[in-house]
Motif scaffolding. Structure first.
Motif, PDB file in Angstrom:
ATOM      1  N   HIS A   1       0.835  -1.197   0.000  1.00 50.61           N
ATOM      2  CA  HIS A   1       0.000   0.000   0.000  1.00 50.61           C
ATOM      3  C   HIS A   1       0.877   1.257   0.000  1.00 50.61           C
ATOM      4  O   HIS A   1       0.637   2.199  -0.772  1.00 50.61           O
ATOM      5  CB  HIS A   1      -0.937  -0.015   1.209  1.00 50.61           C
ATOM      6  CG  HIS A   1      -2.031   0.990   1.131  1.00 50.61           C
ATOM      7  ND1 HIS A   1      -2.678   1.465   2.238  1.00 50.61           N
ATOM      8  CD2 HIS A   1      -2.603   1.639   0.080  1.00 50.61           C
ATOM      9  CE1 HIS A   1      -3.589   2.347   1.877  1.00 50.61           C
ATOM     10  NE2 HIS A   1      -3.557   2.472   0.574  1.00 50.61           N
ATOM     11  N   PHE A   2       1.897   1.262   0.847  1.00 49.84           N
ATOM     12  CA  PHE A   2       2.830   2.391   0.885  1.00 49.84           C
ATOM     13  C   PHE A   2       3.498   2.576  -0.477  1.00 49.84           C
ATOM     14  O   PHE A   2       3.607   3.701  -0.974  1.00 49.84           O
ATOM     15  CB  PHE A   2       3.892   2.184   1.960  1.00 49.84           C
ATOM     16  CG  PHE A   2       4.936   3.262   1.953  1.00 49.84           C
ATOM     17  CD1 PHE A   2       4.707   4.464   2.603  1.00 49.84           C
ATOM     18  CD2 PHE A   2       6.134   3.088   1.282  1.00 49.84           C
ATOM     19  CE1 PHE A   2       5.658   5.480   2.587  1.00 49.84           C
ATOM     20  CE2 PHE A   2       7.091   4.091   1.260  1.00 49.84           C
ATOM     21  CZ  PHE A   2       6.856   5.292   1.907  1.00 49.84           C
ATOM     22  N   ASP A   3       3.948   1.485  -1.072  1.00 48.15           N
ATOM     23  CA  ASP A   3       4.627   1.575  -2.374  1.00 48.15           C
ATOM     24  C   ASP A   3       3.717   2.182  -3.440  1.00 48.15           C
ATOM     25  O   ASP A   3       4.156   3.019  -4.239  1.00 48.15           O
ATOM     26  CB  ASP A   3       5.128   0.200  -2.824  1.00 48.15           C
ATOM     27  CG  ASP A   3       6.314  -0.286  -2.027  1.00 48.15           C
ATOM     28  OD1 ASP A   3       6.985   0.531  -1.355  1.00 48.15           O
ATOM     29  OD2 ASP A   3       6.583  -1.501  -2.065  1.00 48.15           O
ATOM     30  N   LEU A   4       2.471   1.775  -3.463  1.00 48.06           N
ATOM     31  CA  LEU A   4       1.536   2.325  -4.454  1.00 48.06           C
ATOM     32  C   LEU A   4       1.257   3.805  -4.196  1.00 48.06           C
ATOM     33  O   LEU A   4       1.248   4.614  -5.135  1.00 48.06           O
ATOM     34  CB  LEU A   4       0.232   1.527  -4.456  1.00 48.06           C
ATOM     35  CG  LEU A   4       0.321   0.143  -5.083  1.00 48.06           C
ATOM     36  CD1 LEU A   4      -0.905  -0.688  -4.732  1.00 48.06           C
ATOM     37  CD2 LEU A   4       0.488   0.242  -6.594  1.00 48.06           C
ATOM     38  N   LEU A   5       1.049   4.152  -2.948  1.00 46.95           N
ATOM     39  CA  LEU A   5       0.836   5.566  -2.615  1.00 46.95           C
ATOM     40  C   LEU A   5       2.069   6.403  -2.953  1.00 46.95           C
ATOM     41  O   LEU A   5       1.952   7.525  -3.460  1.00 46.95           O
ATOM     42  CB  LEU A   5       0.489   5.719  -1.130  1.00 46.95           C
ATOM     43  CG  LEU A   5      -0.875   5.170  -0.697  1.00 46.95           C
ATOM     44  CD1 LEU A   5      -0.998   5.191   0.819  1.00 46.95           C
ATOM     45  CD2 LEU A   5      -2.010   5.943  -1.350  1.00 46.95           C
ATOM     46  N   SER A   6       3.239   5.849  -2.703  1.00 49.21           N
ATOM     47  CA  SER A   6       4.471   6.592  -2.988  1.00 49.21           C
ATOM     48  C   SER A   6       4.677   6.770  -4.487  1.00 49.21           C
ATOM     49  O   SER A   6       5.243   7.778  -4.917  1.00 49.21           O
ATOM     50  CB  SER A   6       5.681   5.924  -2.340  1.00 49.21           C
ATOM     51  OG  SER A   6       5.901   4.644  -2.871  1.00 49.21           O
ATOM     52  N   LEU A   7       4.204   5.811  -5.287  1.00 49.01           N
ATOM     53  CA  LEU A   7       4.262   5.989  -6.746  1.00 49.01           C
ATOM     54  C   LEU A   7       3.442   7.208  -7.160  1.00 49.01           C
ATOM     55  O   LEU A   7       3.878   8.009  -7.990  1.00 49.01           O
ATOM     56  CB  LEU A   7       3.714   4.752  -7.471  1.00 49.01           C
ATOM     57  CG  LEU A   7       4.598   3.542  -7.613  1.00 49.01           C
ATOM     58  CD1 LEU A   7       3.866   2.442  -8.367  1.00 49.01           C
ATOM     59  CD2 LEU A   7       5.907   3.875  -8.309  1.00 49.01           C
ATOM     60  N   HIS A   8       2.271   7.337  -6.582  1.00 48.19           N
ATOM     61  CA  HIS A   8       1.430   8.488  -6.919  1.00 48.19           C
ATOM     62  C   HIS A   8       2.098   9.794  -6.477  1.00 48.19           C
ATOM     63  O   HIS A   8       2.114  10.773  -7.228  1.00 48.19           O
ATOM     64  CB  HIS A   8       0.046   8.352  -6.279  1.00 48.19           C
ATOM     65  CG  HIS A   8      -0.852   9.501  -6.606  1.00 48.19           C
ATOM     66  ND1 HIS A   8      -1.342   9.723  -7.880  1.00 48.19           N
ATOM     67  CD2 HIS A   8      -1.324  10.514  -5.830  1.00 48.19           C
ATOM     68  CE1 HIS A   8      -2.077  10.817  -7.880  1.00 48.19           C
ATOM     69  NE2 HIS A   8      -2.083  11.326  -6.646  1.00 48.19           N
ATOM     70  N   PHE A   9       2.652   9.783  -5.279  1.00 45.22           N
ATOM     71  CA  PHE A   9       3.365  10.974  -4.795  1.00 45.22           C
ATOM     72  C   PHE A   9       4.481  11.356  -5.768  1.00 45.22           C
ATOM     73  O   PHE A   9       4.612  12.517  -6.159  1.00 45.22           O
ATOM     74  CB  PHE A   9       3.937  10.711  -3.402  1.00 45.22           C
ATOM     75  CG  PHE A   9       4.790  11.829  -2.899  1.00 45.22           C
ATOM     76  CD1 PHE A   9       4.222  12.959  -2.325  1.00 45.22           C
ATOM     77  CD2 PHE A   9       6.173  11.774  -3.010  1.00 45.22           C
ATOM     78  CE1 PHE A   9       5.010  14.006  -1.874  1.00 45.22           C
ATOM     79  CE2 PHE A   9       6.967  12.816  -2.565  1.00 45.22           C
ATOM     80  CZ  PHE A   9       6.385  13.939  -1.991  1.00 45.22           C
ATOM     81  N   ALA A  10       5.285  10.387  -6.169  1.00 45.46           N
ATOM     82  CA  ALA A  10       6.392  10.655  -7.089  1.00 45.46           C
ATOM     83  C   ALA A  10       5.884  11.194  -8.422  1.00 45.46           C
ATOM     84  O   ALA A  10       6.498  12.097  -9.007  1.00 45.46           O
ATOM     85  CB  ALA A  10       7.211   9.387  -7.294  1.00 45.46           C
ATOM     86  N   ASP A  11       4.754  10.668  -8.896  1.00 45.24           N
ATOM     87  CA  ASP A  11       4.178  11.161 -10.153  1.00 45.24           C
ATOM     88  C   ASP A  11       3.756  12.621 -10.022  1.00 45.24           C
ATOM     89  O   ASP A  11       3.945  13.412 -10.950  1.00 45.24           O
ATOM     90  CB  ASP A  11       2.984  10.306 -10.575  1.00 45.24           C
ATOM     91  CG  ASP A  11       3.393   8.922 -11.057  1.00 45.24           C
ATOM     92  OD1 ASP A  11       4.570   8.745 -11.458  1.00 45.24           O
ATOM     93  OD2 ASP A  11       2.540   8.012 -11.034  1.00 45.24           O
ATOM     94  N   LEU A  12       3.203  12.982  -8.871  1.00 44.29           N
ATOM     95  CA  LEU A  12       2.814  14.379  -8.643  1.00 44.29           C
ATOM     96  C   LEU A  12       4.042  15.286  -8.638  1.00 44.29           C
ATOM     97  O   LEU A  12       4.025  16.367  -9.229  1.00 44.29           O
ATOM     98  CB  LEU A  12       2.050  14.515  -7.317  1.00 44.29           C
ATOM     99  CG  LEU A  12       0.657  13.897  -7.272  1.00 44.29           C
ATOM    100  CD1 LEU A  12       0.106  13.931  -5.849  1.00 44.29           C
ATOM    101  CD2 LEU A  12      -0.281  14.603  -8.239  1.00 44.29           C
ATOM    102  N   VAL A  13       5.096  14.852  -7.990  1.00 38.15           N
ATOM    103  CA  VAL A  13       6.327  15.642  -7.943  1.00 38.15           C
ATOM    104  C   VAL A  13       6.894  15.821  -9.351  1.00 38.15           C
ATOM    105  O   VAL A  13       7.267  16.932  -9.739  1.00 38.15           O
ATOM    106  CB  VAL A  13       7.366  14.995  -7.005  1.00 38.15           C
ATOM    107  CG1 VAL A  13       8.715  15.712  -7.106  1.00 38.15           C
ATOM    108  CG2 VAL A  13       6.871  15.005  -5.560  1.00 38.15           C
ATOM    109  N   CYS A  14       6.937  14.741 -10.103  1.00 38.34           N
ATOM    110  CA  CYS A  14       7.489  14.817 -11.470  1.00 38.34           C
ATOM    111  C   CYS A  14       6.635  15.699 -12.382  1.00 38.34           C
ATOM    112  O   CYS A  14       7.156  16.305 -13.318  1.00 38.34           O
ATOM    113  CB  CYS A  14       7.620  13.419 -12.064  1.00 38.34           C
ATOM    114  SG  CYS A  14       8.944  12.471 -11.298  1.00 38.34           S
ATOM    115  N   ALA A  15       5.343  15.769 -12.097  1.00 39.86           N
ATOM    116  CA  ALA A  15       4.444  16.624 -12.876  1.00 39.86           C
ATOM    117  C   ALA A  15       4.475  18.073 -12.383  1.00 39.86           C
ATOM    118  O   ALA A  15       3.678  18.895 -12.826  1.00 39.86           O
ATOM    119  CB  ALA A  15       3.017  16.080 -12.818  1.00 39.86           C
TER     120      ALA A  15
END
Length: 184
Positions: free
Chosen positions: A91-105
């Protein structure tokens, strides 16, 4: 059973064993068309309900790989409501993927809000603190892909998370029982 490599030539491998390994690989990786062709060519039994389950897994994994981690979470919760609750690392890994996508965007404000709402609870557990710090460090760089923690936004990390998700989902679907029978 440990076998001396000099005796490999004397070990008989049955075609059914090879077919079972190939079949398991195809089910695991959601290669539906290839699996159907393989089953037709070899005359092996078809795993029950494998197509529907495989398509569900494939859709969820595709979301994770294509940068839609929240959709992957939503779909996962639809097919297995307690999977992510019971697998906090995933769950943490999936949430962190979304966080990273927001940062990259370059959606840093949205990323911070997301972190406060969804990632903060993980900060209470020691084993997540370092990972959280690494993800938060992405915010400090104008070009996160050039940061010391660039691996967190790379395809390899995303693939690793998707593979973990696939393995977790495989444990839920009936075709996974078929796969386990083959492999073990």
């Amino acid at each position: 059973m440990d076998v001396d490599p000099r005796h490999y030539e004397q070990i008989a491998i049955k075609d059914i064993d090879i077919h079972n390994i190939v079949l398991s690989y195809l089910v695991h990786n959601c290669y539906r068309e290839t699996l159907e062709s393989f089953v037709a060519c070899t005359g092996m039994p078809e795993p029950a309900d494998y197509i529907e389950d495989m398509e569900k897994r494939k859709g969820i994994i595709r979301c994770a790989l294509e940068g839609n981690a929240l959709k992957a979470i939503e779909l996962t919760e639809q097919v297995a409501s307690d999977l992510l609750e019971n697998n906090k690392d995933l769950h943490f890994d999936l949430l962190s993927l979304h966080f990273a996508d927001l940062v990259c965007a370059k959606k840093c404000t949205e990323a911070l809000e997301f972190a406060q709402n969804k990632l903060t609870p993980f900060g209470k557990e020691k084993n997540y603190v370092e990972k959280l710090e690494d993800f938060m460090a992405l915010l400090a760089y104008e070009e996160p892909e050039k940061s010391p923690v660039f691996h967190l936004i790379g395809l390899e990390y995303r693939q690793d998370v998707a593979d973990k998700l696939n393995r977790a989902l495989l444990g839920l679907f009936p075709c996974s029982t078929f796969s386990k029978k083959i492999l073990y």
